[in-house]
Design an enzyme around this catalytic site. Structure first.
Site: not given
Length: 949
Positions: A77, A82-84, A100, A193
């Protein structure tokens, strides 16, 4: 459009185009589009870095068809620092989820893993329709992943890329963002954030706030400020976490952040939704930080249709001084809701044929009605214009703040709505002073001679304010003067729940403690001896309190706590003693204008209201919640409809997040490894291997066991509606605790491993709290108001009273040799620790503490007795027990106070006496002072929500 805006629009276009491209194509794309304008390329690259978009992160780590536990990856996606994120299928439950995972560049970073796990815990503690839900945490093949709600739709960043958003649509989006922030802030969680890229809007318009990867508990220490490069975001291990364009000044400076930083980001997002550009921009990250710290946003670019109150809201959110910044998402919701209601929640743009017909019909109606209105107005007497509803919020000074409690409202407003009184303190027990503030003045007044004041209430004419101190009711003239004693009384249960109302006939009705059920008392306001009120409540209930006068009647309303620990509102006729239940599932009743009953529901801290018939003494119609006022920790309403309430989340802090920590005698902390939860009362097993704790929050309370060695948290007590206050048997194999079954209080005994049947030790008509078990293992020692009891483990035997006194007693603990029992009592007006012989309870009594004490605990060898002093610091005495009990002078063991969950014992001692198990508010964000919100002309809100038939 200015050249600067044209430039920014071009940067923004290239940013959104570049972020969708693979890393291999991104640089070539930018080189081609920017041409000789190398500075343009730098600006776009800076924006990509600021939004956590980098080449190394955009490459998927998982392929379609890969398995992580029960999840099968379908497609990639998106990615960020912060991540995939991947679309995956939950093969067990048959639903699509978002997985995630950490980006491959930080898989070996322990700090990133810790933040990743913290994100899972944070999301697990949140349950709100505007926050993406977490389904689970999975580890497989060296990969850790969060299984999250799959939110179909687009991010606000994508939506803004298509152009600025109409005002009404913006406000509907912003209102949902504020609702999500309010829910997080109530749990003590700061997002840190918040930005358009972390906010998704579904196809049906629902907002979902995403990515709590940087979230922290309020008042935690921030990361150290970064070393920035000319066109970068941060370098090295000392990183400032977040997105520069949305960072508050304190965040950008590396200082401590709290919910006010989220409100800054909220203002940035609201501004960007309306204008299409962030309020603080620059060609490099350093320039963005410079704008945040030094420049004001250009309010002139807001659409002309932006209401003035929304402009003011943005300004208040973007106030650089955090002390002056709007710090409440609930307050933002109020402003947005009022604007939407005033605008009729109408959409902007097209005029339909239906609206044209309505305009024509309206015009005809105006022409016809002008003549009628002119004649009617000429004869109609002049009336005062309707005053608008107004709200303002102020934060009491730090040395006299209002701290959330679970035992009182601690705020009162005079009948004429001009003056507020509250009990303010530094957050330390019994050090509060009475604070009075006139609403037409800026500064409050600290009333002299009112130390220990709590739960104030005004005289009908507003010239006096009365309050409780220890076992006394006192009153002081508003505006200055010495306080005087109205009466003394026998206190119950520490007198924490004492409450009163001052009647028109100068009689004060008061309840000493809502947990005893010993009824009401009345005393002349001029002073005298308290007398029982006719129809005094007996032990059919756990207690009564919070009397509210019903004007025009001969009685009052009361908050009644029944044997099943639920609340209801009863009417008591003061002449006949007749009682009538008016409303169930409610507490803290207040009558407004004689026709509205305002209260707080059992299952919520939100204000609720219902129409009230003072003749029939019945409610009319269905209650409504008052969401505009959010959750309250105490409230008061004047006769003219001015509302004053304490904001700051749930009353008490049972739903706050806490952690269990070891603290040695040098004050060094060591984590136990137990997950952060809403811990309440807890006990360390005698063998030192496990901790039994009640966890409170979404459910009323249940018992869990943390295994210190295996690091597992196991749930017990599935057979009870409510389970609290566990204590261990001496063999560390069983737990006794108080519970509620079918609304009846009981004491239960269960194996700590959950195996086997649960035994009922005692059925009583009022709640008894287990505190300890005698060394011979035969009895549970319980506390109930002014009495200590022995409840036999052998359920065939009856419970017996161990100690009955005229004052409150609590937290008994028996010495390991079974010879002595220590307990706390407030017989002299302040709580002190005492010791008596267990086998001959009346043979002597020795005071251990010297200037306030509570929660005594024996060391396992019986040679030391610990207790908390009045300021919450751990103290100890050396025990010298011969024919007569004796101890050394108390000395302070720990030099810092820890969290205390109400009146329950809040610590335990390791078997070797070298360490102490303490409760600590997670990241310091559990308890914070409340602010005071004042709502003028609030009666209009009630009339709108509860119209007359």
């Amino acid at each position: 459009m200015s050249m600067a805006d044209t430039r920014w629009q071009r940067v923004n276009e290239l940013f959104h185009a570049a972020r969708e491209r693979a890393v291999d194509d991104r640089n070539a794309f930018l080189a081609r589009e920017c041409g000789a304008d190398s500075q343009l390329c730098v600006e776009v690259q800076s924006l990509l870095a600021a939004h956590d978009v980098s080449g190394s992160l955009a490459q998927p780590s998982l392929r379609s068809g890969a398995r992580l536990g029960d999840y099968e990856v379908s497609s990639f996606i998106a990615a960020g620092a912060m991540g995939q994120v991947y679309r995956a299928r939950d093969t067990k439950l048959g639903r699509d989820v978002a997985l995630k995972i950490l980006p491959p560049t930080v898989v070996g970073d322990p700090d990133r893993h810790a933040r990743f796990e913290r994100e899972a815990r944070v999301l697990a503690s949140l349950n709100h329709p505007n926050i993406a839900t977490i389904y689970g945490f999975v580890e497989s093949g060296g990969i850790s992943a969060l299984a999250l709600e799959l939110v179909d739709g687009e991010t606000l960043a994508d939506r803004i890329a298509r152009g600025k958003i109409p005002v009404n649509e913006t406000l509907r989006i912003a209102q949902q963002i504020a609702q999500a922030l309010e829910s997080a802030h109530e749990q003590g969680i700061v997002h840190r954030d918040l930005k358009p890229a972390n906010i998704n809007v579904t196809r049906d318009g629902a907002v979902k706030v995403l990515d709590f990867g940087l979230a922290k508990l309020a008042q935690a220490t921030t990361a150290i400020a970064a070393t920035t490069t000319g066109d970068g975001f941060a370098t090295g291990a000392r990183m400032l976490l977040g997105t520069p364009a949305y960072m508050s000044p304190e965040h950008a400076s590396g200082r401590e952040v709290d919910r006010r930083s989220d409100m800054w980001a909220f203002g940035c997002v609201l501004y960007e939704l309306l204008t299409g550009t962030p309020p603080f921009r620059g060609s490099t990250v350093a320039e963005v930080f410079g704008a945040v710290l030094e420049r004001e946003p250009d309010m002139g670019v807001l659409p002309t249709a932006t209401p003035e109150s929304i402009r003011t809201l943005i300004r208040r959110c973007l106030e650089k001084n955090a002390r002056r910044r709007l710090d409440s998402a609930a307050a933002a919701q109020i402003e947005i809701r009022d604007v939407l209601e005033a605008r009729g929640n109408r959409s902007e743009g097209a005029i339909t044929s239906a609206s044209i017909r309505r305009l024509l019909l309206s015009a005809v109606g105006v022409i016809i009605g002008v003549g009628l209105l002119a004649g009617w107005a000429a004869q109609r007497p002049a009336t005062s214009p309707v005053q608008p509803i107004s709200r303002f919020e102020f934060v009491p000074p730090a040395d006299h703040a209002i701290w959330p409690t679970n035992d009182g409202l601690n705020i009162a407003i005079s009948r004429d709505g001009t003056t507020i009184a509250y009990a303010g303190s530094r957050g330390v027990a019994d050090d509060s002073d009475l604070v009075v503030r006139r609403l037409d003045r800026l500064e409050p007044t600290i009333e002299p001679g009112t130390r220990g004041a709590r739960n104030p209430f005004f005289s009908p004419d507003g010239k006096w304010v009365a309050f409780f101190v220890g076992n006394e009711i006192r009153k002081a003239p508003v505006g200055g003067g010495a306080a005087m004693t109205v009466c003394r009384f026998v206190p119950l249960g520490g007198n924490r729940d004492a409450s009163a109302a001052w009647g028109d006939d100068d009689i004060i009705f008061f309840s000493r403690d809502r947990d005893d059920g010993d009824g009401l008392r009345a005393v002349p306001a001029a002073g005298g001896t308290p007398k029982p009120v006719v129809g005094a409540f007996e032990h059919l209930e756990r207690g009564v309190g919070w009397p509210a006068l019903v004007q025009g009647s001969r009685g009052l309303l009361l908050s009644v706590k029944t044997a099943g620990a639920s609340d209801q509102v009863d009417y008591l006729d003061l002449q006949t003693g007749h009682r009538k239940t008016v409303l169930t599932g409610a507490r803290w009743p207040r009558i407004v204008e004689g026709r509205y009953l305002v209260y707080v529901g059992n299952d919520s801290q939100r204000l609720q209201a219902v129409r009230f018939d003072p003749q029939r003494l019945e409610i009319v119609g269905d209650p409504v919640s008052l969401p505009a006022e959010a959750s309250v920790a105490g409230f008061s309403v004047s006769s003219n409809g001015t509302l004053a309430y304490l904001s700051g989340g749930l009353i008490g802090t049972n739903a706050g997040l806490r952690e269990l920590v070891w603290v040695d005698r040098n004050g060094r902390e060591t984590p136990t490894g137990a997950p952060i939860r809403s811990y309440g009362s807890f006990r360390l097993s005698p063998d030192g291997q496990k901790v039994a704790v009640d966890i409170r929050g979404a459910d009323p309370g249940s018992i869990w066991v943390w295994d210190l060695a295996r690091r597992t948290l196991n749930h017990l007590t599935t057979g009870a509606d409510l389970a609290l206050n566990p204590v261990w048997t001496r063999d560390s194999e069983h737990l006794a605790f108080n519970a509620s079954r079918e609304n009846a209080p009981v004491i239960l005994l269960e194996r700590a491993d959950g195996v086997g049947a649960i035994s009922v030790l005692s059925k009583v008509s009022y709640v008894q709290i287990p505190k300890t078990i005698t060394p011979d293992g035969r009895s549970v020692v319980t506390a109930s108001g002014r009495q200590l009891n022995l409840v036999p483990i052998d359920a065939t035997q009856a419970a017996v009273a161990l100690l009955k006194v005229s004052s409150a007693v609590n937290n008994p603990d028996v010495s390991p040799d079974g010879r002595w029992i220590a307990y706390e009592s407030d017989e002299p007006g302040t709580r002190e620790v005492y010791v008596r012989p267990l086998r001959d309870i009346d043979a002597g009594r020795w005071q251990v503490s010297t200037s306030g004490g509570e929660q005594p605990v024996w060391s396992r060898d019986g040679k030391e007795l610990f207790f908390l002093d009045r300021d919450g610091f751990l103290n100890s005495v050396t025990v010298i027990a011969r024919s007569q009990f004796a101890t050394s002078v108390p000395k302070r063991v720990l030099q810092a106070p820890y969290y205390r969950p109400g009146s329950n014992r809040a610590y335990d001692v390791s078997p070797d006496g070298r360490r102490f198990l303490m409760l600590k508010a997670a990241d310091g964000g559990d308890v914070r002072p409340s602010s005071i919100v004042v709502v003028s002309n609030w009666l209009q809100e009630l009339e709108r929500l509860l119209p007359s038939d």
